[in-house]
Motif scaffolding. Structure first.
Motif: not given
Lengths: 156, 94, 84
Positions: A100-101, A106-108, A121, B45, B47
């Motif tokens: 989630n960054s 990290g693609t949320p 992801t 959490q 992802d």
């Protein structure tokens, strides 16, 4: 001592397909079933096909042993290093510091429930899959290669 | 006589195991608190979609670290055992 | 219904391949029957909705273990010697 020409030609034809399928299983380990260990085992199966079909002297020239050592050691070091890199940023050991960054992997975008999936992801899960895949590939191929080196030799 | 008694004992033990297994209903585990937590919060959490990989590499990451270490140790043991058969120029110091 | 038929066929094939592994005196054929057993049990894992374990079993059990058996047979004799 090598097997017949039919077996050798079949191994040559099958080898790239098996390796490509194993690399696919490693790279998509965080979306589809599979993962680093399974994909590495599939790639090592392709290498074992070639090793069983040919004689030991040909195999020794085809597959460099130092590359397998580097794969084995480098995979484990990458695995531990990806866990330790979170500690430099102030997180606990093995914390998923990429999830989630918004940056790499990290693609949320993941909602709850079934969805098509996105390759970019998963935080550091793809890094861990690649590390374990490289390690299992090198390790199992090295085991098969060492075992065929003792065939037909009597000294001990 | 003793052989027949052994076979009879094995059949009785297998029947007891099957009777024990037939008592459970599949799809509804008895203690499912951990499963519900992973299925409910895993995608948000960590992802990603694959819950199995999420558990193996993130929630239970230390187990995977130990598994990799076990594989590394096994390969080192095999290479120490078979080193004298391999030959070659880089092992010429023996 | 079709799942149940496939399930019973796979279970029958498991029993047959396990018996064949003990029956063969040719060790190469016995190793291949053992590989068939591993492949069928991987299919059984897939039917029971565990695809991760199925890929792992197909790679390790049906591929690498059979390769190691074939290497061991190449290093020794191919036919089993009778005891009776």
């Amino acid at each position: 001592m090598q097997m017949s020409k039919i077996v050798r030609l079949s191994a040559d034809i099958m080898y790239p397909f098996v390796v490509i399928f194993g690399l696919y299983v490693i790279m998509h380990g965080h979306i589809t079933p599979g993962g680093g260990f399974q994909g590495g085992a599939v790639v090592a199966t392709g290498a074992a096909l070639v090793i069983v079909a040919y004689a030991f002297h040909d195999v020794k020239a085809m597959i460099p042993k130092i590359l397998l050592y580097l794969q084995e050691s480098g995979g484990l070091l990458l695995f531990i290093g990806a866990g330790l890199a979170g500690m430099l940023l102030g997180f606990p050991f093995f914390f998923n510091w990429l999830a989630n960054s918004g940056s790499l992997f990290g693609t949320p975008i993941v909602p709850l429930g079934p969805n098509p999936g996105e390759l970019n992801t998963g935080g550091f899960l793809p890094l861990m899959n690649i590390a374990v895949g490289i390690e299992v590939w090198g390790g199992l191929t090295l085991v098969i290669l060492y075992m065929i080196s003792g065939v037909g030799k009597e000294e001990y | 006589m003793k052989r027949n008694l052994t076979i009879l004992l094995l059949i009785i033990l297998a029947g007891m195991l099957l009777a024990l297994a037939a008592g459970f209903t599949y799809g509804t585990p008895l203690a499912s608190d951990m499963d519900d937590y992973f299925i409910r919060f895993g995608q948000a959490q960590i992802d990603t979609n694959n819950i199995v990989t999420t558990i193996v590499f993130d929630y239970r990451g230390f187990d995977t670290l130990g598994e990799s270490t076990v594989l590394f140790t096994a390969v080192i043991g095999v290479s120490l055992m078979f080193r004298r058969f391999f030959g070659g120029e880089d092992d010429a110091d023996e | 219904m079709i799942e149940l038929v496939v399930h019973f066929l796979v279970l029958a094939g498991l029993v047959v391949s396990a018996v064949l592994t003990f029956y063969f005196r040719d060790l190469l054929a016995a190793a291949l029957a053992s590989g068939l057993f591993s492949f069928l049990i991987s299919l059984e894992f897939y039917i029971l909705q565990a695809p991760d374990v199925a890929i792992s079993q197909a790679g390790i059990g049906a591929g690498l273990t059979t390769a190691i058996f074939i290497i061991a047979i190449r290093g020794t004799r191919r036919f089993e010697e009778g005891t009776e």
